[in-house]
Design an enzyme around this catalytic site. Structure first.
Site, mmCIF file in Angstrom:
data_model
loop_
_atom_site.group_PDB
_atom_site.id
_atom_site.type_symbol
_atom_site.label_atom_id
_atom_site.label_comp_id
_atom_site.label_asym_id
_atom_site.label_seq_id
_atom_site.Cartn_x
_atom_site.Cartn_y
_atom_site.Cartn_z
ATOM 1 N N GLU A 11 -0.624 -7.594 -27.483
ATOM 2 C CA GLU A 11 0.336 -8.583 -26.995
ATOM 3 C C GLU A 11 1.677 -7.955 -26.613
ATOM 4 O O GLU A 11 2.363 -8.445 -25.722
ATOM 5 C CB GLU A 11 0.548 -9.674 -28.049
ATOM 6 C CG GLU A 11 -0.610 -10.642 -28.207
ATOM 7 C CD GLU A 11 -0.821 -11.554 -27.008
ATOM 8 O OE1 GLU A 11 0.114 -11.698 -26.199
ATOM 9 O OE2 GLU A 11 -1.925 -12.117 -26.884
ATOM 10 N N LYS A 67 -8.874 -18.727 -17.228
ATOM 11 C CA LYS A 67 -7.456 -18.386 -17.175
ATOM 12 C C LYS A 67 -7.221 -16.892 -17.389
ATOM 13 O O LYS A 67 -7.871 -16.260 -18.211
ATOM 14 C CB LYS A 67 -6.673 -19.197 -18.217
ATOM 15 C CG LYS A 67 -6.641 -20.687 -17.903
ATOM 16 C CD LYS A 67 -5.535 -21.422 -18.621
ATOM 17 C CE LYS A 67 -5.778 -21.532 -20.100
ATOM 18 N NZ LYS A 67 -4.792 -22.431 -20.742
ATOM 19 N N LEU A 121 -19.154 -7.045 -32.914
ATOM 20 C CA LEU A 121 -18.398 -7.549 -34.060
ATOM 21 C C LEU A 121 -18.668 -6.743 -35.327
ATOM 22 O O LEU A 121 -17.920 -6.856 -36.298
ATOM 23 C CB LEU A 121 -18.735 -9.027 -34.298
ATOM 24 C CG LEU A 121 -18.510 -9.968 -33.107
ATOM 25 C CD1 LEU A 121 -18.830 -11.407 -33.508
ATOM 26 C CD2 LEU A 121 -17.091 -9.860 -32.565
ATOM 27 N N GLU A 140 -10.076 -19.764 -33.592
ATOM 28 C CA GLU A 140 -10.467 -20.458 -32.363
ATOM 29 C C GLU A 140 -11.781 -21.211 -32.554
ATOM 30 O O GLU A 140 -11.993 -22.271 -31.966
ATOM 31 C CB GLU A 140 -10.581 -19.462 -31.207
ATOM 32 C CG GLU A 140 -9.261 -18.837 -30.774
ATOM 33 C CD GLU A 140 -8.362 -19.815 -30.009
ATOM 34 O OE1 GLU A 140 -8.751 -20.982 -29.823
ATOM 35 O OE2 GLU A 140 -7.260 -19.392 -29.609
#
Length: 398
Positions: free
Chosen positions: A93, A163, A191, A205
């Protein structure tokens, strides 16, 4: 991304003007596929290329993924006789920005990417999906791309929608586009090497989908959430395998079921915005302390309390939600939940949602409603209760 364009042109002789109407149908696929880079798998080589395609591929890989799987990825393309260039990138981020996007563009230019015949392949987590997806949508005004998400957030959230985006001016995903990948391949084997914190990050989520539309998924997380974390969705036991398969498919289906009819967000009442009203501001102000899913869970805990105080949840449902959040290793409180931050977050969200709060709140477990009248005083009272409940949940877990 494929589709047929239809165009109509209408001339108005009286006004000396023309009106053009154009539509393009979009089709994309999300597919579960074990062992994406197994030598017998050709999914990545058959999708996304117009016409006869090409034997060249440009691949963007997260540096953490490259350290674990890089040799296997290179072996895959070499085995299939693909002339390939791999760009390894450190992403997160804090560097989800135009500089990172620009590095991808420069590498695409150096590779000499053909606009239609050579889809870019993106292998990594949600941040890389967002940035590389933005680049694909902008490069020559649109270049096809394929996604191989390697984190739980990527598998069930960032990797399945349309998106794209980068952070800008201190705001999360302030600049972006709608550009779905032609194909997203979901391989839970990735994973196996994800750490517990990032597994919990993705489970936030998954819990979001459970709370707004899937009570059975909530019950599954309530019963087997810790097993999913312990086994990293690899199904080392029969119970764990059944739970992993059901959870991943339910979360993916639930997300796509919500996104599909409203892919371009023409309707701004979006149930999948649950947990995403206050979290964008909290996440950006907390960087790098909070992961995306952690900020989402803090938001969901707050809105769970708002729903309880409005009579949309009973006390037992409220406490079950907090207990599951805590069991999944997720935070339910953060010191940034101050009146000033909450007010700023809500104001920015109102602008994003075109002048209305459109705040999704859970109704029971598995339902949702939207409200537009949350006050600053109500938020402050809810945050105080949230802090107490978060401490109680931690004590009960201990």
């Amino acid at each position: 991304m494929s589709g047929v364009e239809t165009v109509g042109v209408h001339a108005d002789a009286h006004r000396d003007s023309w009106q053009v109407r154009a539509q393009k149908q979009i089709t994309y696929e999300v597919r579960f596929r074990d062992d994406v880079f197994g030598l017998d798998s050709t999914d990545l080589l058959e999708a996304g290329a117009d016409g006869a395609g090409s034997r060249r591929r440009f691949v963007v890989v997260d540096s953490a993924v490259d350290a674990l799987y890089g040799s296997r990825i290179r072996e895959y393309f070499t085995h299939h006789g693909i002339d390939h260039s791999i760009l390894v990138m450190r992403v997160g981020e804090t560097v989800k920005d135009f500089d990172t996007a620009g590095r991808i563009v420069a590498a695409m230019d150096a590779f000499g990417l053909a606009r239609r015949r050579e889809p870019m392949i993106v292998v990594g987590g949600g941040v890389l999906m967002d940035v590389a997806g933005l680049v694909a949508s902008l490069y020559r005004r649109g270049t096809p791309f394929l996604r191989v998400p390697t984190t739980l957030v990527g598998l069930i959230d960032a990797g399945v929608g349309a998106k794209t985006g980068v952070n800008f001016n201190g705001h999360k995903n302030r600049l972006g586009t709608y550009a779905p990948a032609d194909l997203t391949l979901l391989d839970r084997r990735f994973l196996a090497t994800l750490d517990r914190r990032h597994l919990s990050n993705g489970l936030a989520e998954m819990l979001k989908i459970a709370l707004i539309k899937d009570a059975e998924l909530f019950q599954l997380l309530e019963r087997h959430g810790r097993v999913l974390i312990e086994e990293r969705f690899q199904g080392r036991t029969g119970t764990g395998d059944r739970a992993a398969v059901r959870a991943l498919r339910a979360a993916t289906h639930g997300m796509l079921e919500e996104l599909g009819p409203n892919l371009w967000e023409s309707r701004l009442e979006r149930s999948v915005d649950y947990g995403h009203t206050f979290s964008p501001t909290i996440e950006m102000r907390a960087l790098p302390a909070l992961l995306h899913g952690e900020a989402v869970c803090v938001d969901m805990a707050l809105t769970t309390v708002l729903a309880y105080r409005r009579g949309l949840l009973d006390v037992a449902q409220r406490d079950r939600i907090f207990a599951v959040m805590t069991a999944l290793g997720l935070p339910t409180w953060h010191p940034l939940l101050t009146p000033e931050v909450l007010e700023a977050a809500l104001q920015d969200t109102v602008r994003h949602r075109d002048g209305w709060q459109r705040l999704p709140l859970p109704v029971g477990i598995g339902g949702v409603t939207f409200v537009n009248d949350v006050t600053a005083a109500e938020l402050q009272a809810a945050a105080l209760m949230q802090h107490r409940l978060a401490e109680d949940a931690l004590l009960l877990r201990a």
